[in-house]
Each structure stands twice: as C-alpha cells, then as structure tokens.
Design a protein around this motif. Structure first.
Motif, PDB file in Angstrom:
ATOM      1  N   GLN A 122       0.851  -1.185   0.000  1.00  0.00           N
ATOM      2  CA  GLN A 122       0.000   0.000   0.000  1.00  0.00           C
ATOM      3  C   GLN A 122       0.894   1.244   0.000  1.00  0.00           C
ATOM      4  OE1 GLN A 122      -3.474  -0.320   2.712  1.00  0.00           O
ATOM      5  NE2 GLN A 122      -2.564  -2.246   3.394  1.00  0.00           N
ATOM      6  N   ARG A 123       0.544   2.205  -0.835  1.00  0.00           N
ATOM      7  CA  ARG A 123       1.328   3.439  -0.919  1.00  0.00           C
ATOM      8  C   ARG A 123       0.419   4.632  -0.690  1.00  0.00           C
ATOM      9  NH1 ARG A 123       6.082   5.637  -4.846  1.00  0.00           N
ATOM     10  NH2 ARG A 123       5.389   7.801  -5.029  1.00  0.00           N
ATOM     11  N   TRP A 124       0.754   5.408   0.334  1.00  0.00           N
ATOM     12  CA  TRP A 124       0.021   6.643   0.636  1.00  0.00           C
ATOM     13  C   TRP A 124       0.734   7.784  -0.063  1.00  0.00           C
ATOM     14  CZ3 TRP A 124       0.751  10.028   5.489  1.00  0.00           C
ATOM     15  CH2 TRP A 124      -0.218  11.046   5.522  1.00  0.00           C
ATOM     16  N   ASP A 125       0.103   8.345  -1.082  1.00  0.00           N
ATOM     17  CA  ASP A 125       0.651   9.486  -1.809  1.00  0.00           C
ATOM     18  C   ASP A 125       0.041  10.763  -1.243  1.00  0.00           C
ATOM     19  OD1 ASP A 125       2.516   8.740  -4.015  1.00  0.00           O
ATOM     20  OD2 ASP A 125       0.854   7.414  -4.567  1.00  0.00           O
ATOM     21  N   VAL A 126       0.866  11.500  -0.513  1.00  0.00           N
ATOM     22  CA  VAL A 126       0.419  12.778   0.040  1.00  0.00           C
ATOM     23  C   VAL A 126       0.653  13.878  -0.982  1.00  0.00           C
ATOM     24  CG1 VAL A 126       0.642  14.373   1.972  1.00  0.00           C
ATOM     25  CG2 VAL A 126       1.087  11.929   2.311  1.00  0.00           C
ATOM     26  N   ALA A 127       1.868  13.911  -1.500  1.00  0.00           N
ATOM     27  CA  ALA A 127       2.278  14.915  -2.480  1.00  0.00           C
ATOM     28  C   ALA A 127       3.532  14.394  -3.165  1.00  0.00           C
ATOM     29  CB  ALA A 127       2.558  16.256  -1.788  1.00  0.00           C
ATOM     30  N   VAL A 128       3.993  15.123  -4.166  1.00  0.00           N
ATOM     31  CA  VAL A 128       5.236  14.739  -4.822  1.00  0.00           C
ATOM     32  C   VAL A 128       6.358  14.695  -3.789  1.00  0.00           C
ATOM     33  CG1 VAL A 128       6.965  15.487  -6.503  1.00  0.00           C
ATOM     34  CG2 VAL A 128       4.525  15.647  -7.062  1.00  0.00           C
ATOM     35  N   GLN A 129       6.306  15.599  -2.805  1.00  0.00           N
ATOM     36  CA  GLN A 129       7.372  15.718  -1.814  1.00  0.00           C
ATOM     37  C   GLN A 129       7.196  14.802  -0.597  1.00  0.00           C
ATOM     38  OE1 GLN A 129       5.528  18.349  -2.956  1.00  0.00           O
ATOM     39  NE2 GLN A 129       7.020  19.308  -4.340  1.00  0.00           N
ATOM     40  N   ARG A 130       6.090  14.073  -0.519  1.00  0.00           N
ATOM     41  CA  ARG A 130       5.857  13.251   0.679  1.00  0.00           C
ATOM     42  C   ARG A 130       5.022  12.030   0.317  1.00  0.00           C
ATOM     43  NH1 ARG A 130       5.892  10.173   4.443  1.00  0.00           N
ATOM     44  NH2 ARG A 130       4.894  10.453   6.459  1.00  0.00           N
ATOM     45  N   TRP A 131       5.588  10.832   0.538  1.00  0.00           N
ATOM     46  CA  TRP A 131       4.815   9.611   0.350  1.00  0.00           C
ATOM     47  C   TRP A 131       5.346   8.532   1.283  1.00  0.00           C
ATOM     48  CZ3 TRP A 131       7.769   5.474  -1.227  1.00  0.00           C
ATOM     49  CH2 TRP A 131       8.922   5.747  -1.976  1.00  0.00           C
ATOM     50  N   GLU A 132       4.555   7.503   1.453  1.00  0.00           N
ATOM     51  CA  GLU A 132       4.904   6.413   2.361  1.00  0.00           C
ATOM     52  C   GLU A 132       4.360   5.116   1.775  1.00  0.00           C
ATOM     53  OE1 GLU A 132       4.197   5.532   7.129  1.00  0.00           O
ATOM     54  OE2 GLU A 132       4.162   7.586   6.335  1.00  0.00           O
ATOM     55  N   GLN A 133       5.121   4.040   1.916  1.00  0.00           N
ATOM     56  CA  GLN A 133       4.716   2.750   1.349  1.00  0.00           C
ATOM     57  C   GLN A 133       5.015   1.635   2.335  1.00  0.00           C
ATOM     58  OE1 GLN A 133       5.616   1.826  -2.897  1.00  0.00           O
ATOM     59  NE2 GLN A 133       6.798   0.117  -2.088  1.00  0.00           N
ATOM     60  N   TRP A 134       4.085   0.688   2.450  1.00  0.00           N
ATOM     61  CA  TRP A 134       4.296  -0.438   3.353  1.00  0.00           C
ATOM     62  C   TRP A 134       3.743  -1.713   2.731  1.00  0.00           C
ATOM     63  CZ3 TRP A 134       1.107   3.693   3.935  1.00  0.00           C
ATOM     64  CH2 TRP A 134      -0.273   3.454   3.967  1.00  0.00           C
ATOM     65  N   THR A 135       4.375  -2.837   3.075  1.00  0.00           N
ATOM     66  CA  THR A 135       3.920  -4.147   2.623  1.00  0.00           C
ATOM     67  C   THR A 135       3.438  -4.922   3.843  1.00  0.00           C
ATOM     68  OG1 THR A 135       5.429  -4.212   0.744  1.00  0.00           O
ATOM     69  CG2 THR A 135       4.555  -6.318   1.514  1.00  0.00           C
ATOM     70  N   ARG A 136       2.228  -5.473   3.753  1.00  0.00           N
ATOM     71  CA  ARG A 136       1.658  -6.245   4.845  1.00  0.00           C
ATOM     72  C   ARG A 136       1.212  -7.606   4.330  1.00  0.00           C
ATOM     73  NH1 ARG A 136      -1.704  -1.229   7.453  1.00  0.00           N
ATOM     74  NH2 ARG A 136       0.066  -0.194   8.437  1.00  0.00           N
TER      75      ARG A 136
END
Length: 276
Positions: A122-136
């Motif tokens: 899952q990838r949370w795209d906040v903005a070009v300058q900020r994102w987060e990705q995790w695998t569960r």
C-alpha cells in the motif's frame, strides 16, 4: 503508518543556501497519474471486487483480485482489494532547520493497493514531496508488516528511509487491550513498534455505516524526547484503513544543532470502493 525518521535530513548544510532554498513547496499528485501508475503495476488479469460493509448480522467482506490465487483463501477476509482509495486529508509536516520548511497536506490524498505474493503493498501518496509505502502480509490470524519506505523532501532535497520489519502480527479480531510488538530496522536505526487494540467503534464512510477496530501504535526509536503515535481505524476484520491520525515528533543531532521533525495529520476514507 510509521513516522518519517529524519537522519540529518536536509541538513543540507553547506550545499543549500538560505537565499535559494525551496521552502513550503507541496505539489499535489494528479489523480489520473496515480490511477495510471496503479494500472501499470497491476497485472492485466487483475480484477477489483467491492468491499461490503457490515449490515445487521453480517461481517464485512474484503475480496482480493485473482492475482493472489495462491493465498486468496487466507487473505480474502483480511486485506483490502487492489485499487486506488481516496481520503479526505488535513495536516502537514515540518522541520525547523535553516529557519524551517514545511508541507501543508492537500485536502485529498490516495492510498494505492497492489497485490503481492503474501498480501498487498500500500502506498500513501500525500504529495510529490511526501509519500509512504508499506507491505503487509497475512501471518496467522493477523496482519504483519514486513517493510516500510518513507519519503520526505525539504528544501528541494529528498530523503528515502527504508525499513525491514519483523515481529508479531496485528490480530484483526482481538478484543480491546490486545497487544503486539514488532521491530523495524534501517542500518543502525532500530525502532520498537508497540500496538494495542483500543476497541470497536462505529463510523461512516460516505453515507454507509461501518464497524471499525481502533488500534494505537507507538514507536520507540531510543530517543527519550521523541514521540510517535498513530491511531488507525481499520474496517473490522480487515486491513482497510477507514481513518488514521498521527502525532509525530523526532529529533536528530547534527553539526548545526538538534533538528526537530513534526507531523500531524488526519485522513478519512471517502468510499469503500476503490476507483476503477
């Protein structure tokens, strides 16, 4: 979602001059581009099934695409269907180095879910300058996080932090008070992740009532002044995020003194069905 841990961020020091540093730049992603990226990542055989919230006498059902045939019998009740989910968003993050820089998060952000062999990324795209990705992945009767990547960009310079995680899984059907612990590592950086089930809470997604499981995760990175607390409301019996809030403060010692990172946000799911 684990907070970004800035390792001497952008203490870009001598390479960034105060007069030319880019400050306060937050570039929202175009929804069409997010959907195109999902289409490129998903296999041509992927199909997306809707999530059915609990009604009288029923449990919520989460169906995965045929891309996870090998584990679908295990994963089906637990993980969100692949697709792009839209969240109403408030908040932002900042650093106080070099007179400070910050992001004001857009009013709408997305979480893109892509099937993996053991579960989903899952990838949370906040903005070009900020994102987060995790695998569960499914582990026993719960969900275990195997990896996480954080990206943040300040003063026009980005930093990526990639963690590998192991430990106990989050039990999806546990009663209030149930706890679990995991450890995430990046090089010499070690985070102890502690979770607790707060309890079940009724919420609404759009005009649809749902039952959620409220959990709280705290991260201990060994710095006594730091505080990283994330509250997440998952659709009961699954890993679909209905809402999430975070209050994160970290400190990094650098040659120009302590640098403080702060993040506060709230995201709320707007529809149980991912975009098609």
């Amino acid at each position: 979602m684990l907070a970004v841990v800035l390792v001497a961020v952008v203490i870009v020091g001598v390479t960034v001059r105060l007069g030319t540093a880019r400050r306060g730049v937050t570039t929202p992603l175009v929804l069409g581009e997010v959907r195109e990226r999902f289409d490129a990542l998903a296999t041509t055989a992927a199909t997306t099934s809707p999530i059915v919230p609990r009604s009288a006498g029923q449990e919520p059902t989460v169906l995965l695409s045929t891309t996870t045939v090998a584990t679908a019998s295990q994963v089906a009740p637990l993980l969100p269907a692949p697709g792009v989910y839209v969240y109403a968003t408030t908040g932002g993050d900042s650093v106080d180095a070099l007179n400070g820089d910050r992001h004001v998060y857009p009013a709408s952000t997305t979480v893109t879910v892509v099937a993996e062999s053991c579960g989903v990324t899952q990838r949370w795209d906040v903005a070009v300058q900020r994102w987060e990705q995790w695998t569960r992945c499914v582990q026993g009767n719960g969900i275990a996080e195997s990896s996480r990547i954080n990206y943040d960009e300040f003063f026009g310079r980005g930093q990526t932090d990639a963690f590998r995680c192991d430990g106990l899984s989050r039990p999806v059907d546990a009663a209030a008070g149930a706890e679990w612990t995991a450890t995430c590592r990046q090089g010499d950086t070690v985070q102890t992740v502690r979770g607790v089930v707060v309890g079940e809470e009724d919420m609404r997604v759009g005009n649809r009532p749902v039952v959620t499981t409220h959990v709280r995760v705290t991260i201990d990175n060994g710095h006594p002044a730091d505080a990283q607390i994330t509250d997440t409301w998952f659709l009961r019996g699954s890993d679909l995020i209905v809402a999430q809030s975070a209050r994160n403060t970290t400190t990094n010692s650098t040659f120009v003194g302590d640098v403080h990172y702060r993040e506060n946000y709230l995201i709320t799911l707007t529809s149980l069905e991912p975009l098609s």
